[in-house]
Design an enzyme around this catalytic site. Structure first.
Site, short mmCIF file in Angstrom:
data_model
loop_
_atom_site.label_atom_id
_atom_site.label_comp_id
_atom_site.label_asym_id
_atom_site.label_seq_id
_atom_site.Cartn_x
_atom_site.Cartn_y
_atom_site.Cartn_z
N CYS A 38 -39.25 -195.36 27.60
CA CYS A 38 -38.44 -196.54 27.31
C CYS A 38 -37.20 -196.54 28.19
CB CYS A 38 -38.05 -196.48 25.83
SG CYS A 38 -36.97 -197.78 25.27
N SER A 40 -34.25 -196.89 27.29
CA SER A 40 -33.14 -196.14 26.67
C SER A 40 -33.16 -194.68 27.10
CB SER A 40 -33.21 -196.22 25.16
OG SER A 40 -33.63 -197.48 24.75
N HIS A 43 -31.32 -194.60 30.33
CA HIS A 43 -29.86 -194.68 30.20
C HIS A 43 -29.23 -193.29 30.07
CE1 HIS A 43 -29.37 -198.96 30.10
NE2 HIS A 43 -30.22 -199.12 29.10
N HIS A 59 -38.50 -191.11 22.44
CA HIS A 59 -38.13 -191.62 21.10
C HIS A 59 -39.02 -192.77 20.65
CE1 HIS A 59 -36.19 -194.31 23.94
NE2 HIS A 59 -36.35 -195.21 23.00
N CYS A 173 -40.38 -198.23 18.90
CA CYS A 173 -39.05 -198.61 19.42
C CYS A 173 -39.04 -200.04 19.94
CB CYS A 173 -38.56 -197.64 20.49
SG CYS A 173 -36.98 -198.15 21.19
ZN LIG Z 1 -36.55 -197.22 23.16
#
Ligand SMILES: [Zn+2]
Ligand SMILES: [Zn+2]
Length: 372
Positions: A38, A40, A43, A59, A173
């Site tokens: 993902c 995220s 990041h 995640h 997610c």
């Molecule tokens: Zn995510």
């Protein structure tokens, strides 16, 4: 077990041997079957958000329950589960008022004095004996880029067993985040107009959610023409190529004769967050889903509030995941929720860094790591 570890910001993940603890009374040991890569995660790799290191990332996952602690009541051994990165305690103020996605109770984590869930055995004694272990930080309460996960029982939910794991993982997610932002955070009603900025995994799920919710016009906005084409198959009625117009907000206002009732920012940038507010009609609501880098400020024109325009955050789709995720599974199995089209590549754990490279290039890509 094998796990993908972030040791240093900006560096590739390393595949390492990591040890995992035994389930505590309320914990569940899960054999990971699939984990989405993902934005995220990226990041944190890039450092726009920080996390204690070394950490096992990942995640967005699904797996099979391998063992449960003595007091676990919500799942049992052999259950197929989707994980959720926001575990809930069930009895704090936000949990009891229907906002369990915002629960930050420490009781779903292991405390400072307790053994870590993830660690690396240190066998550096003079004769190779075990000395002091190194703690590996658990990422977002899950750490899915690993063959096993040890999580609080309120960080996973059982699903029907005919659901494929790779597609189930996405619900953990991006899909929950996108669909939930529409149906929970912004409460889109049938016939209302929607604009979605950014057509990656979350943006496409948001478009799909708007279609399921019965939105009238659904405007997809992106710079990649191939993503806009895909957006149409997810339910977009109109598309705007952000690279071809000077002002995206103005284009939306013109297209809709006054702006949209709901906008969704699914990238995480100052300019697009501001645009999401500017494209609202009077009484409209802008939802910021994207992760805007820490320290970035958003600027809005104060006069726009006179038209009762609102801007709000949406975290993990304001989910009540133990109820929502099995419903999303049913929606997929019934042909209403699109998941097949979101997966561009199935990869091995060892290939995780190549998936990050694709995300960085902004390609039409969502890789899912599959485990045997
Ligand atoms: Zn995510
Ligand atoms: Zn709580």
């Amino acid at each position: 077990m094998k796990a993908a570890v972030l040791r240093e910001v900006g560096k590739p993940l390393q595949i390492e041997d990591v040890s995992i603890g035994k389930p505590g009374p309320r914990e569940v040991l899960i054999r990971t079957k699939a984990a989405g890569v993902c934005h995220s995660d990226l990041h944190f790799v890039e450092g726009s958000y920080s996390h204690p290191l070394p950490a096992v990332l990942g995640h967005e996952s699904a797996g099979i329950v391998e063992a449960v602690g003595s007091e676990v009541r919500t799942v049992k051994v052999g259950d197929h589960v989707i994980t959720c990165l926001n575990p809930y305690c069930g009895h704090c103020e936000v949990c009891l008022t229907g906002h369990m996605n915002l629960c930050i109770s420490p009781e779903t984590k292991r405390g400072k004095g307790e053994e870590p869930r993830l660690f690396r055995e240190d066998l550096s004694g003079p004769n190779g004996e075990r000395t002091g272990d190194t703690k590996m930080a658990q990422f977002l309460n899950l750490s899915s880029f690993a063959e096993m996960m040890l999580v609080h029982e309120h960080a996973c939910v059982a699903i029907r067993k005919d659901m494929p794991f790779d597609r189930a993982a996405l619900i953990g997610c991006s899909v929950m985040t996108g669909v939930g932002s529409v149906v929970h955070t912004s409460n889109v009603r049938p016939g209302e107009t929607v604009a979605v900025i950014g057509c990656g995994g979350v943006g496409l799920a948001t478009i799909n959610g708007a279609a399921i919710a019965g939105a009238g016009r659904i405007i997809a906005i992106d710079r990649v023409p191939a993503k806009l084409e895909l957006a149409k198959t997810f339910g977009a009625t109109d598309v705007i190529d952000a690279g071809a117009v000077d002002d995206v907000a103005k284009a939306v206002v013109e297209l809709t004769s006054g702006g949209v009732q709901h906008s969704f920012e699914a990238i995480g940038l100052k300019a697009t967050a501001e645009a999401s507010f500017k494209m609202l009609r009077r009484g409209g609501t802008a939802n910021v889903i994207g992760m805007i880098p820490v320290g970035t400020k958003i600027e809005l024109h104060g006069v726009d509030f006179l038209g009762e325009r609102r801007i709000q955050g949406s975290y993990m789709g304001s989910n009540r995941f133990p109820v929502d995720m099995p419903r999303l599974v049913d929606a997929y199995m019934a042909g209403k929720l699109k998941l097949d089209e979101l997966i561009s590549r199935r990869i091995r754990l060892e290939e995780v860094n190549s998936a990050f490279d694709e995300l960085k290039r902004g390609e039409l890509a969502r890789s899912v790591i599959v485990f045997d």
